[in-house]
Design an enzyme around this catalytic site. Structure first.
Site, short mmCIF file in Angstrom:
data_model
loop_
_atom_site.label_atom_id
_atom_site.label_comp_id
_atom_site.label_asym_id
_atom_site.label_seq_id
_atom_site.Cartn_x
_atom_site.Cartn_y
_atom_site.Cartn_z
N ALA A 116 0.82 -1.21 0.00
CA ALA A 116 0.00 0.00 0.00
C ALA A 116 0.85 1.26 0.00
CB ALA A 116 -0.92 0.00 1.22
N TYR A 243 2.53 3.68 24.79
CA TYR A 243 1.71 3.85 23.60
C TYR A 243 1.50 5.32 23.27
CZ TYR A 243 -1.55 2.78 19.90
OH TYR A 243 -2.14 2.69 18.67
N THR A 284 -5.69 -7.79 18.50
CA THR A 284 -5.29 -7.83 17.10
C THR A 284 -3.85 -8.30 17.01
OG1 THR A 284 -4.43 -5.56 17.00
CG2 THR A 284 -6.81 -5.85 16.64
#
Length: 405
Positions: A116, A243, A284
């Site tokens: 991509a 994060y 995920t």
């Protein structure tokens, strides 16, 4: 076509093979979990492009778009084909299952496998929009989580890292031993050094998203009122140091700044919109690599149980907003917030209390470990209810070929 019995083989949260039938069932279960449409447009639905369509929230965006919004269009991912020694990646099999569901629903969906980040794939997508979909793209959802990116202009290769900024950070994390027994450990991650932040921003920030918009706009295929959303995450204060305040957080901040710039441009040129969509926690393949996230997600499920909102339901709500069935609900930073159920004060307080109490001896009582362990296996098509894993399964599944338009 090769057939064999597949059993899970893994190194931590990374599995070496994927189960085609299990992956197919995972996609079918997500389809059933997606809310029914409130009302689909007459005739052909909107034309959409989903980038990063084979896993996690990108897969949820694709399935929810097909079922909830009646989209047609193009879905892009980057997956490995089966070989004589190894199965295909799980995303390969999920893509094949998605193609079947799209055909059954009468949706014209072209699924592309490629990089991509490359301009060649961007141009191929623009060609398809022109030739197959009338030169009109209504929506673009960007959901790319990749470790590396090569800049098409300079040829420079960038690599992202998961590090705190400014100082090392210690956090609890959840691991499972070879027998599947849970263990809570403390791990330390060293701080970002050198150009770690710049490298991570170059991979996971907004540069490639903006390049997609620029390339498609230059081809004249963005429809009046065009809308685009990049999927993001903020998360809990418990995971913020590694994060949101770390290198990945710097990339997310760049993504949000890119959204504001794109929003101004699209509003002026097309009456369009660009937003980031902040999603809630989920298991995920990307999230399991982040220290502390596995423990946090297991504890969150322990607090919420079945009130934890699955990705496909979150993305159904996003499609409602992108297509105008519901108004865009934006925070002060211009972000769509699909994570309010996770970040509610009472939920975070309960998770924080369990986090402080979590040890190897107590974690089984505080976190939903059975759910978490099964969710990790389902990422690769294992531990899926209704699948008989003693039966040989064909692994040489072809990449889906679009039906003639």
């Amino acid at each position: 076509m090769s057939e064999r019995v597949l059993t899970p083989r893994n190194r931590g949260f990374l599995f070496l093979d994927s189960h085609p039938r299990g992956c197919e069932r995972v996609v079918a279960d997500m389809w059933r979990e997606c809310p029914e449409p409130l009302g689909l447009p007459a005739g052909d639905g909107p034309v959409a492009l989903v980038i990063g369509s084979s896993a996690g929230y990108g897969l949820a965006a694709t399935l929810a778009g097909l079922k909830r919004a009646g989209i047609r269009g193009i879905a892009v991912s980057f997956e490995k084909a089966p070989t004589p020694r190894r199965t295909a990646t799980a995303g390969w099999y999920r893509t094949a299952a998605t193609a079947e569901l799209a055909r059954d629903a009468g949706r014209d969906l072209v699924l592309l496998n490629g990089d991509a980040f490359s301009d060649a794939l961007k141009d191929r997508v623009a060609d398809l929009v022109e030739q197959r979909f009338g030169g009109r793209l209504d929506h673009l959802v960007y959901s790319v989580a990749a470790p590396r990116r090569t800049d098409p202009d300079t040829g420079t290769a960038y690599a992202s890292v998961l590090k705190p900024i400014g100082a090392a950070h210690r956090t609890k994390t959840l691991v499972f031993d070879d027998r599947g027994a849970p263990e809570v450990r403390e791990v330390e991650t060293g701080p970002a050094e050198g150009d770690d932040v710049e490298q991570t921003v170059a991979v996971m920030g907004g540069a490639d998203w903006a390049r997609w918009i620029d390339r498609l706009a230059a081809r004249g295929v963005l429809a009046p009122g065009f809308s685009t959303a990049a999927l993001s995450y903020i998360g809990s204060p418990l995971t913020a140091a590694i994060y949101r305040q770390g290198t990945i957080g710097a990339a997310k901040a760049h993504l949000e700044a890119t959204a504001r710039t794109l929003d101004e441009r699209l509003a002026a040129s097309l009456g369009g919109r660009a937003v980031t969509s902040v999603n809630g926690a989920a298991v995920t393949q990307s999230s399991t690599a982040i220290p502390g996230i596995a423990l946090y997600t297991g504890l969150l499920r322990g607090v919420l149980g079945t009130d934890l909102v699955p990705p496909v339901r979150q993305l159904a709500a996003l499609w409602d907003q992108l297509t105008g069935l519901a108004p865009l609900a934006l925070d002060d930073e211009g972000r769509v917030r699909l994570d309010t159920w996770e970040l509610a004060d009472e939920v975070q307080a309960a998770v924080a209390e369990r986090w402080r109490a979590a040890t190897t001896d107590t974690v089984a009582d505080l976190a939903d470990l059975d759910w978490f362990r099964a969710e990790v296996q389902r990422l690769y098509g294992f531990a899926v209810p209704g699948v008989d894993y003693t039966v040989p399964v064909a692994t040489d599944v072809p990449w889906p070929t679009p039906v003639a338009s």
